[in-house]
Structure formats: C-alpha cells, structure tokens
Design a protein around this motif. Structure first.
Motif, PDB file in Angstrom:
ATOM      1  N   GLN A 175       0.678   5.713   1.004  1.00  0.00           N
ATOM      2  CA  GLN A 175      -0.104   6.852   1.458  1.00  0.00           C
ATOM      3  C   GLN A 175       0.686   8.121   1.242  1.00  0.00           C
ATOM      4  N   PHE A 204       0.858  -1.177   0.000  1.00  0.00           N
ATOM      5  CA  PHE A 204       0.000   0.000   0.000  1.00  0.00           C
ATOM      6  C   PHE A 204       0.895   1.228   0.000  1.00  0.00           C
ATOM      7  N   LYS A 259      -3.752  12.278   1.527  1.00  0.00           N
ATOM      8  CA  LYS A 259      -4.532  11.330   0.727  1.00  0.00           C
ATOM      9  C   LYS A 259      -4.814  10.054   1.516  1.00  0.00           C
ATOM     10  N   GLU A 260      -5.813   9.321   1.024  1.00  0.00           N
ATOM     11  CA  GLU A 260      -6.157   8.046   1.639  1.00  0.00           C
ATOM     12  C   GLU A 260      -5.083   7.003   1.320  1.00  0.00           C
ATOM     13  N   ARG A 261      -4.997   6.001   2.194  1.00  0.00           N
ATOM     14  CA  ARG A 261      -4.127   4.873   1.911  1.00  0.00           C
ATOM     15  C   ARG A 261      -4.635   4.139   0.679  1.00  0.00           C
ATOM     16  N   GLU A 262      -3.722   3.749  -0.181  1.00  0.00           N
ATOM     17  CA  GLU A 262      -4.069   3.179  -1.489  1.00  0.00           C
ATOM     18  C   GLU A 262      -3.444   1.793  -1.656  1.00  0.00           C
ATOM     19  N   ARG A 289      -8.252  -5.664  -1.320  1.00  0.00           N
ATOM     20  CA  ARG A 289      -7.729  -4.327  -1.559  1.00  0.00           C
ATOM     21  C   ARG A 289      -8.040  -3.388  -0.395  1.00  0.00           C
ATOM     22  N   ALA A 347      -3.606  -2.748  -8.547  1.00  0.00           N
ATOM     23  CA  ALA A 347      -4.455  -1.592  -8.780  1.00  0.00           C
ATOM     24  C   ALA A 347      -4.241  -1.103 -10.202  1.00  0.00           C
ATOM     25  N   SER A 361      -3.937   1.797 -11.263  1.00  0.00           N
ATOM     26  CA  SER A 361      -3.008   2.926 -11.338  1.00  0.00           C
ATOM     27  C   SER A 361      -1.553   2.493 -11.498  1.00  0.00           C
TER      28      SER A 361
END
Length: 126
Positions: free
Chosen positions: A39, A37, A43-46, A108, A61, A63
């Motif tokens: 961050q 992940f 921003k939010e954790r991705e 996720r 993901a 992205s």
C-alpha cells in the motif's frame, strides 16, 4: 493465533533488488495460502503475489509479473518476495498475509486473508 513478521525492507536505487521475508508462527496444520500486498500513500492496497503452501501454486499481479518472485521455505515457515528491477512506483509499505481457509485459487482480495504482518517499508529512489 498466527503471527506474521516481515523484514527486509529498506531504501534502494531504481533498478536494484530487495528480498522481503515473512516469518510465520503459531500456525496449525492445514491448507493455507500466503500472499504479499503493498500500500502506497493515498492508494488502495494492492495484491502482488500469493503461494499455496502445500502445492506451491503461485499467482502474480500483472504489475509485478516477471520482476517479483514469491517462494516458501517449508523448514523455516517463511515466505519470501524477491523483488528485482525496482522502480520508484514500487515505493510502499509491503505486507504479508495468510488465508487459513482458502479456496482452490489464490485470492487477490485482501478481505480473504485472516492474518497480517505489521508491514515493512520499501523506498525506491530515482
């Protein structure tokens, strides 16, 4: 008690590459999934990528698909994240995480992961 230690972060120019490592210790036998992940500030954790340790099944993901690759080294109990074609938007703290009681699919959702590393900073300059 599982412990995860990330390494490999740093400063890189746009278009460059980095390989992050996450060393796991204290793990008991069983099914588990490892994931990366990130961050960024504000921003939010991705979720980025995950791998099922036994089968090697992966998920990415959108992205990062095609730019990042997750892999495992069973002997060294290490999971890697190879990051290519880095962009300034990739600047963030990167974390590895472990889900010790997973379902069939790589989750996720960060709340599914019981253990987390301390994070490693990745900074991409333009």
């Amino acid at each position: 008690q599982v412990q995860l230690v990330e390494s490999g972060g740093g400063l890189v120019q746009a278009g460059g590459s980095l390989r992050l490592s996450c060393q796991a210790s204290g793990r008991t036998l069983g099914r588990y999934i490892m994931a990366w992940f990130r961050q960024a500030p504000g921003k939010e954790r991705e979720f980025l990528a995950g791998i099922a340790w036994g089968t090697g099944r992966t998920d990415y993901a959108e992205s990062v698909k095609g730019r990042f690759t997750i892999a495992r080294d069973n002997t060294k109990t290490t999971v890697y994240l190879q990051m290519n074609s880095l962009e300034p938007e990739d600047t963030a703290v990167y974390y590895c995480a472990e889900d010790i009681d997973p379902g069939y699919f790589v989750s996720r959702n960060g709340s599914a992961y019981e253990y987390w590393g301390q994070g490693t900073q990745v900074t991409v300059s333009s």
